[in-house]
Write a protein that holds these residues in place. Structure first.
Motif, PDB file in Angstrom:
ATOM      1  N   VAL A 112      17.630   2.033  27.282  1.00  0.00           N
ATOM      2  CA  VAL A 112      17.218   0.678  26.520  1.00  0.00           C
ATOM      3  C   VAL A 112      19.311   0.322  26.154  1.00  0.00           C
ATOM      4  CG1 VAL A 112      16.578   0.101  23.817  1.00  0.00           C
ATOM      5  CG2 VAL A 112      14.990   1.462  25.866  1.00  0.00           C
ATOM      6  N   PRO A 113      19.171  -1.374  25.803  1.00  0.00           N
ATOM      7  CA  PRO A 113      21.207  -1.355  25.560  1.00  0.00           C
ATOM      8  C   PRO A 113      20.862  -0.987  24.045  1.00  0.00           C
ATOM      9  CG  PRO A 113      19.239  -3.290  25.610  1.00  0.00           C
ATOM     10  CD  PRO A 113      18.448  -2.669  25.934  1.00  0.00           C
ATOM     11  N   ARG A 114      21.726  -0.578  23.657  1.00  0.00           N
ATOM     12  CA  ARG A 114      22.397   0.159  22.235  1.00  0.00           C
ATOM     13  C   ARG A 114      22.286  -0.949  21.493  1.00  0.00           C
ATOM     14  NH1 ARG A 114      28.727   1.906  23.117  1.00  0.00           N
ATOM     15  NH2 ARG A 114      28.331   3.229  20.773  1.00  0.00           N
ATOM     16  N   THR A 115      21.749  -0.495  20.644  1.00  0.00           N
ATOM     17  CA  THR A 115      22.073  -1.403  18.813  1.00  0.00           C
ATOM     18  C   THR A 115      21.810  -2.867  18.719  1.00  0.00           C
ATOM     19  OG1 THR A 115      23.336  -0.416  17.808  1.00  0.00           O
ATOM     20  CG2 THR A 115      21.558   0.542  17.892  1.00  0.00           C
ATOM     21  N   ALA A 116      21.233  -3.104  18.467  1.00  0.00           N
ATOM     22  CA  ALA A 116      21.570  -4.921  18.726  1.00  0.00           C
ATOM     23  C   ALA A 116      22.258  -5.259  17.430  1.00  0.00           C
ATOM     24  CB  ALA A 116      19.923  -5.411  18.062  1.00  0.00           C
ATOM     25  N   VAL A 117      22.757  -4.347  16.622  1.00  0.00           N
ATOM     26  CA  VAL A 117      23.491  -4.443  15.412  1.00  0.00           C
ATOM     27  C   VAL A 117      24.715  -4.985  15.752  1.00  0.00           C
ATOM     28  CG1 VAL A 117      25.184  -3.655  13.410  1.00  0.00           C
ATOM     29  CG2 VAL A 117      22.508  -2.832  13.941  1.00  0.00           C
ATOM     30  N   GLN A 118      25.214  -4.826  16.905  1.00  0.00           N
ATOM     31  CA  GLN A 118      26.749  -4.736  17.538  1.00  0.00           C
ATOM     32  C   GLN A 118      26.443  -6.372  18.363  1.00  0.00           C
ATOM     33  OE1 GLN A 118      26.404  -1.609  17.206  1.00  0.00           O
ATOM     34  NE2 GLN A 118      27.729  -1.028  15.959  1.00  0.00           N
ATOM     35  N   THR A 119      25.353  -6.343  18.986  1.00  0.00           N
ATOM     36  CA  THR A 119      25.500  -7.288  19.760  1.00  0.00           C
ATOM     37  C   THR A 119      26.093  -9.268  18.902  1.00  0.00           C
ATOM     38  OG1 THR A 119      23.238  -8.058  18.988  1.00  0.00           O
ATOM     39  CG2 THR A 119      23.005  -7.351  21.270  1.00  0.00           C
ATOM     40  N   PRO A 120      26.295  -9.043  17.499  1.00  0.00           N
ATOM     41  CA  PRO A 120      27.098 -10.414  17.452  1.00  0.00           C
ATOM     42  C   PRO A 120      28.202 -10.604  17.470  1.00  0.00           C
ATOM     43  CG  PRO A 120      25.901  -9.793  15.137  1.00  0.00           C
ATOM     44  CD  PRO A 120      25.518  -8.570  16.263  1.00  0.00           C
ATOM     45  N   VAL A 121      28.576  -9.310  18.474  1.00  0.00           N
ATOM     46  CA  VAL A 121      30.379 -10.022  18.653  1.00  0.00           C
ATOM     47  C   VAL A 121      30.689  -9.477  20.024  1.00  0.00           C
ATOM     48  CG1 VAL A 121      31.232  -8.032  17.013  1.00  0.00           C
ATOM     49  CG2 VAL A 121      30.619  -6.945  18.419  1.00  0.00           C
ATOM     50  N   THR A 122      28.916  -9.290  20.902  1.00  0.00           N
ATOM     51  CA  THR A 122      29.369  -9.833  22.193  1.00  0.00           C
ATOM     52  C   THR A 122      30.505 -10.579  22.956  1.00  0.00           C
ATOM     53  OG1 THR A 122      27.226 -10.909  22.083  1.00  0.00           O
ATOM     54  CG2 THR A 122      27.090  -8.909  22.571  1.00  0.00           C
TER      55      THR A 122
ATOM     56  N   SER B 111      28.051  -9.207   8.461  1.00  0.00           N
ATOM     57  CA  SER B 111      27.973  -8.407   9.141  1.00  0.00           C
ATOM     58  C   SER B 111      26.340  -7.623   9.635  1.00  0.00           C
ATOM     59  CB  SER B 111      28.407  -7.870  10.162  1.00  0.00           C
ATOM     60  OG  SER B 111      28.726  -6.825   9.445  1.00  0.00           O
ATOM     61  N   LEU B 112      25.651  -7.663   8.944  1.00  0.00           N
ATOM     62  CA  LEU B 112      25.005  -6.349   8.394  1.00  0.00           C
ATOM     63  C   LEU B 112      23.502  -7.493   9.398  1.00  0.00           C
ATOM     64  CD1 LEU B 112      25.564  -4.495   4.721  1.00  0.00           C
ATOM     65  CD2 LEU B 112      25.312  -4.076   7.452  1.00  0.00           C
ATOM     66  N   ARG B 113      22.294  -7.129   9.735  1.00  0.00           N
ATOM     67  CA  ARG B 113      21.112  -7.943   9.895  1.00  0.00           C
ATOM     68  C   ARG B 113      20.305  -7.255   8.849  1.00  0.00           C
ATOM     69  NH1 ARG B 113      21.419  -9.693  14.675  1.00  0.00           N
ATOM     70  NH2 ARG B 113      20.466 -11.056  14.174  1.00  0.00           N
ATOM     71  N   THR B 114      20.202  -5.946   8.142  1.00  0.00           N
ATOM     72  CA  THR B 114      19.232  -6.186   7.033  1.00  0.00           C
ATOM     73  C   THR B 114      19.651  -5.616   5.718  1.00  0.00           C
ATOM     74  OG1 THR B 114      19.424  -3.648   7.666  1.00  0.00           O
ATOM     75  CG2 THR B 114      17.919  -5.209   8.482  1.00  0.00           C
ATOM     76  N   CYS B 115      18.998  -5.918   5.249  1.00  0.00           N
ATOM     77  CA  CYS B 115      19.471  -5.274   3.548  1.00  0.00           C
ATOM     78  C   CYS B 115      19.454  -3.942   3.079  1.00  0.00           C
ATOM     79  CB  CYS B 115      18.325  -5.912   2.623  1.00  0.00           C
ATOM     80  SG  CYS B 115      18.660  -6.010   1.037  1.00  0.00           S
ATOM     81  N   GLU B 116      21.120  -4.517   2.787  1.00  0.00           N
ATOM     82  CA  GLU B 116      21.413  -2.572   2.112  1.00  0.00           C
ATOM     83  C   GLU B 116      20.543  -2.067   1.608  1.00  0.00           C
ATOM     84  OE1 GLU B 116      26.326  -1.371   2.161  1.00  0.00           O
ATOM     85  OE2 GLU B 116      25.142  -2.990   1.099  1.00  0.00           O
ATOM     86  N   ILE B 117      20.523  -2.384   0.309  1.00  0.00           N
ATOM     87  CA  ILE B 117      19.323  -2.498  -0.958  1.00  0.00           C
ATOM     88  C   ILE B 117      17.590  -2.037  -0.031  1.00  0.00           C
ATOM     89  CG2 ILE B 117      18.502  -1.892  -3.083  1.00  0.00           C
ATOM     90  CD1 ILE B 117      21.436  -2.161  -2.891  1.00  0.00           C
ATOM     91  N   CYS B 118      16.582  -2.830   0.381  1.00  0.00           N
ATOM     92  CA  CYS B 118      15.904  -2.993   0.464  1.00  0.00           C
ATOM     93  C   CYS B 118      15.083  -2.737   1.792  1.00  0.00           C
ATOM     94  CB  CYS B 118      14.432  -3.949  -0.417  1.00  0.00           C
ATOM     95  SG  CYS B 118      15.170  -6.133   0.201  1.00  0.00           S
ATOM     96  N   SER B 119      16.341  -2.791   3.594  1.00  0.00           N
ATOM     97  CA  SER B 119      15.937  -3.061   4.019  1.00  0.00           C
ATOM     98  C   SER B 119      15.560  -3.955   4.930  1.00  0.00           C
ATOM     99  CB  SER B 119      15.570  -1.622   4.694  1.00  0.00           C
ATOM    100  OG  SER B 119      16.126  -0.767   4.445  1.00  0.00           O
ATOM    101  N   THR B 120      15.286  -4.807   4.266  1.00  0.00           N
ATOM    102  CA  THR B 120      14.385  -6.977   4.747  1.00  0.00           C
ATOM    103  C   THR B 120      15.303  -6.957   5.721  1.00  0.00           C
ATOM    104  OG1 THR B 120      13.668  -6.747   2.334  1.00  0.00           O
ATOM    105  CG2 THR B 120      13.238  -8.471   4.026  1.00  0.00           C
ATOM    106  N   GLU B 121      14.809  -7.288   6.600  1.00  0.00           N
ATOM    107  CA  GLU B 121      15.853  -8.906   7.119  1.00  0.00           C
ATOM    108  C   GLU B 121      16.385  -9.367   6.999  1.00  0.00           C
ATOM    109  OE1 GLU B 121      14.403  -9.799  11.409  1.00  0.00           O
ATOM    110  OE2 GLU B 121      13.259  -8.270  11.557  1.00  0.00           O
TER     111      GLU B 121
ATOM    112  N   ALA C  63      34.986  -1.176  11.996  1.00  0.00           N
ATOM    113  CA  ALA C  63      36.752  -1.486  12.028  1.00  0.00           C
ATOM    114  C   ALA C  63      36.696  -2.924  13.183  1.00  0.00           C
ATOM    115  CB  ALA C  63      36.897   0.126  12.716  1.00  0.00           C
ATOM    116  N   SER C  64      35.429  -2.467  13.850  1.00  0.00           N
ATOM    117  CA  SER C  64      36.043  -3.514  14.634  1.00  0.00           C
ATOM    118  C   SER C  64      35.172  -4.878  14.091  1.00  0.00           C
ATOM    119  CB  SER C  64      34.457  -3.153  16.036  1.00  0.00           C
ATOM    120  OG  SER C  64      33.672  -3.795  15.955  1.00  0.00           O
ATOM    121  N   SER C  65      34.218  -5.129  13.283  1.00  0.00           N
ATOM    122  CA  SER C  65      33.555  -5.548  12.218  1.00  0.00           C
ATOM    123  C   SER C  65      34.581  -6.379  11.365  1.00  0.00           C
ATOM    124  CB  SER C  65      32.272  -5.520  12.062  1.00  0.00           C
ATOM    125  OG  SER C  65      31.732  -5.085  12.186  1.00  0.00           O
ATOM    126  N   THR C  66      35.922  -5.793  10.823  1.00  0.00           N
ATOM    127  CA  THR C  66      36.792  -5.642  10.331  1.00  0.00           C
ATOM    128  C   THR C  66      37.522  -6.380  11.023  1.00  0.00           C
ATOM    129  OG1 THR C  66      37.265  -3.706  10.036  1.00  0.00           O
ATOM    130  CG2 THR C  66      36.611  -4.937   7.972  1.00  0.00           C
TER     131      THR C  66
END
Lengths: 191, 580
Positions: B145-155, B204-214, B172-175
């Motif tokens: 399985v590929p690494r998490t999709a969180v990083q995909t925006p920076v592909t 750059s987050l894909r899910t909410c930091e508080i409630c984890s909603t997409e 760091a990379s995101s910043t």
């Protein structure tokens, strides 16, 4: 292709069918083969009488120098009798009582009856009468190898024995055991 | 220049083996080489060793290995050329380069080293070891399985960035990305409001930091980033000079090296078989469907693949069936066309027969000039196509009782064998059909031909055999059935009955002497095996006798060619003409 008769070096007149190649091949059709066998038997008997041959062996089909080569081989058409074919003809001859297996209990060689044993008996008796040997005791050797060549020269002993047996039945011959083998005494006709 | 853009400097003092990725393999090395940047000699790289691996090309300088060594990924090479050398010019291998080159900014360097971190797969919790090649490091070694999709925006950023998955490096990379895109376009990225709790999340987050909603995807911004970035001068406005490097072999060894390079390029080990290998692929996926990108990982990805392949197979099947249907429609047309042609031919011939003097018949598309021979030729062609039946085939449901059915079938078969019924009266000639030129024909061929002509509602062999006895009453001249002792079955006409053939054969042999089976088959214009059967039958009747060359004194036996000659039966009626 017209087939013609042919005279061999020994002065035998071969029939025209002898120069037809199919004559040397065994025919699968039983009817055809029976005709062929009939002709072969006649040829063998005639030739045996011509050459005074008594014994026919299966091996004679292979040997170019055999006494039978003149009829079992035809150099002019490059054909020869195959041993298997000859064997079947010999069986047919034995079945028709025109030959016996000699020695008995095998099928590789036959004694050809170009005269039937009855005919031989008559020939033998005539010869004995003509040569004035009635009432004398004779060995077989004296009959088969006489000083003066006769019709009975070289006759095989089994055939001779058979002919004597036939004469014995009518009271014209008598088998006698002598010192070194067997002898026979011929008697005058009883009637 | 190509050298600067496509290569990355390495510390040449380190042995090459130590520079390799875990899944990389050193294939060949050659010393005494120089590098051309484009068509110019690169003055700093004139004496060194070149190494080719499954993934990269290394150059280690002989004098100043620390400063002047470099590596280049083989994935940039899209074409190679080989020059054998002439007189004083040494052999060269030219590599034409393509793709997005690497810029050697400090962040990139960091990113490149990030791939040597270990990371944990989200799906199977396998701790992937560091040191794999970029392509291999993007995929979990255990579950694929590929690494998490969180990083995909920076592909869209060169692939080395992808490798950072640990929170700290990701941040760091995101910043760094944020900072760069900010400086380049002057455009602040808006925070994303959570649809559930309205918390303003970091872009750059894909899910909410508080409630984890997409979170809804940050529209446009990330995708616009690569296009607006100042890196990578566009490939298209480069001239060819800038997109190639040459390796000059001053001490030979060029040929084996080139062979190894070619093989390595062909194997494409750097692609690694993983998803999201090429940046372009991933960007497309991202822009088209965010959920799709998320779904690419884990079980749902596998399920999706299965679904797609099933759908594909279904489509193929549907296409194939449609083709078949179309073919059937066309075949129907063909048969109809042929039938029409046949009818027209009949009309034409009939007209020709009725009025031999008239020169034209109006309506018929076929001109009356069509000669009968030509008409028959067309007909025979049609029969060879197997479309001769003018009306439809007879089937069981068309008939009331079985006896009548067989009669009808026999009539139909008669037409197949002899062509249409002869109206002119003289019945000796067969006008067409399978037995037009042949007096005898094997049963299996008849059966095959008939079924070919029927096309539909094929006749089973059992029915066929029941029809055969009825055939003689429907054919003119009569066609009869005959079974040979070997089991061969044939249909034959009068001249091929056993008696007629036997008489003919005997006469032939009598006239022209003994013949082999071959000669007889040539004379009869029949196949050798068929003639052999017929002769055997005649021999059974005593019509012929054989001469086997096995009885020859010299030669003969099997293997000498002619083995059997047929003679007229000379035993029959033979009278002894030898010595009495």
């Amino acid at each position: 292709m017209a087939l013609t008769t042919h005279t061999t070096p020994s002065g035998f007149l071969l029939p025209s069918i002898h120069s037809a190649p199919p004559f040397f091949t065994e025919q699968p059709n039983p009817t055809t083969q029976s005709i062929a066998t009939e002709q072969w038997i006649r040829l063998i008997l005639t030739y045996a009488r011509h050459r005074k041959l008594f014994i026919l062996r299966v091996e004679d089909a292979e040997a170019a120098e055999s006494d039978w080569a003149e009829i079992l081989r035809n150099e002019r058409i490059n054909r020869k009798m195959t041993p298997g074919h000859l064997c079947n003809i010999m069986v047919a001859m034995a079945d028709k009582n025109l030959a016996i297996y000699e020695p008995p209990k095998q099928k590789r060689s036959i004694l050809v009856y170009w005269r039937l044993p009855e005919e031989w008996a008559e020939v033998l008796y005539e010869w004995v009468v003509d040569s004035g040997q009635l009432n004398t005791i004779m060995t077989f050797y004296e009959i088969t190898d006489p000083l003066v060549e006769s019709a009975l020269t070289n006759i095989p002993v089994p055939l001779l024995r058979k002919a004597i047996g036939i004469l014995g039945k009518t009271g014209r011959a008598q088998m006698i055991a002598i010192a070194d083998g067997e002898g026979v005494r011929f008697l005058a006709k009883s009637k | 220049m190509a050298l600067r853009r496509y290569t990355r400097s390495v510390d040449g003092t380190i042995p090459v083996q130590a520079l390799l990725y875990n899944d990389e393999e050193l294939l060949a090395s050659q010393d005494g080489v120089g590098i051309y940047d484009g068509s110019q000699k690169s003055s700093e790289h004139q004496n060194g060793t070149v190494h080719v691996t499954t993934h990269r090309l290394f150059y280690v300088d002989a004098q100043r290995s620390e400063e002047n060594s470099f590596e280049m990924a083989l994935s940039f090479i899209n074409m190679t050329e080989y020059y054998a050398g002439l007189l004083r010019s040494s052999a060269k291998v030219t590599c034409h380069l393509a793709g997005t080159p690497v810029t050697l900014g400090p962040t990139e360097q960091d990113g490149a080293h990030a791939q040597f971190d270990s990371w944990e797969c989200e799906v199977c919790a396998y701790r992937n070891p560091p040191g794999l090649s970029p392509a291999a490091a993007r995929i979990c070694a255990l579950c694929g399985v590929p690494r998490t999709a969180v990083q995909t925006p920076v592909t869209s950023v060169p692939s080395s960035h992808l490798s950072s998955s640990l929170p700290s490096s990701a941040l760091a990379s995101s910043t760094s990305l944020l900072a760069r895109s900010h400086s380049s376009s002057g455009h602040q990225m808006p925070a994303i409001a959570c649809p559930a709790c309205t918390f303003l999340n970091y872009p750059s987050l894909r899910t909410c930091e508080i409630c984890s909603t997409e979170l809804p995807s940050p529209k446009g911004e990330f995708r616009s980033a690569p296009s607006s970035r100042p890196i990578s001068p566009d490939a298209d406005d480069d001239d060819v000079q800038n997109k190639m490097i040459k390796v000059s072999f001053r001490k030979g060894g060029d040929k084996p090296f080139y062979a190894v390079l070619k093989r390595s390029l062909r194997n494409k080990a750097w692609e690694g078989g993983g998803v999201g290998t090429t940046p372009a692929f991933d960007t497309n996926r991202m822009s088209s469907d965010k959920r799709n990108a998320v779904g690419m990982s884990g079980i749902s990805g596998i399920l999706r693949t299965v679904e797609t392949s099933t759908k594909g197979r279904e489509n193929h099947m549907k296409d194939a069936l449609q083709d078949l249907e179309a073919l059937m429609v066309k075949a129907k047309d063909m048969v109809k066309l042929a039938a029409e042609l046949n009818e027209k031919l009949t009309v034409a011939t009939a007209a020709a027969a009725s009025s031999s003097s008239s020169t034209s018949v109006g309506s018929s598309t076929l001109s009356l000039a069509t000669q009968p021979e030509e008409a028959t030729f067309i007909r025979s062609s049609l029969s060879q196509l197997g479309v001769q039946i003018s009306n439809t085939s007879v089937t069981l449901d068309m008939m009331k009782d079985e006896r009548k059915w067989f009669d009808e079938l026999a009539r139909e078969l008669a037409r197949i064998l002899q062509g249409p019924p002869n109206l002119s009266g003289h019945g000796d000639t067969v006008t067409g059909g399978m037995m037009k030129d042949r007096g005898i024909i094997a049963l299996d061929e008849v059966w095959g031909g008939w079924n070919r002509a029927r096309g539909v509602a094929l006749i089973p062999p059992s029915t066929f055999l029941q029809v055969i006895p009825h055939l003689s009453s429907h054919t003119n001249p009569t066609i009869r059935h005959r079974a040979f002792t070997s089991g061969l079955n044939v249909l034959h006409t009068q001249p091929n009955t056993q008696a007629a053939f036997g008489a003919r054969l005997s006469g032939f042999l009598m006239m022209s002497g003994p013949k082999t089976t071959m000669d007889i088959s040539a004379e009869e214009e029949l196949t050798v095996s068929l003639v052999a059967e017929m002769i055997d039958a005649v021999e059974q009747d005593g019509g012929v006798c054989r001469d086997d060359s096995g009885a020859a004194i010299t030669g003969g036996g099997s293997g000498t060619g002619v083995e059997l000659r047929w003679w007229a039966n000379l035993f029959v009626g033979y009278i002894w003409d030898g010595q009495e």
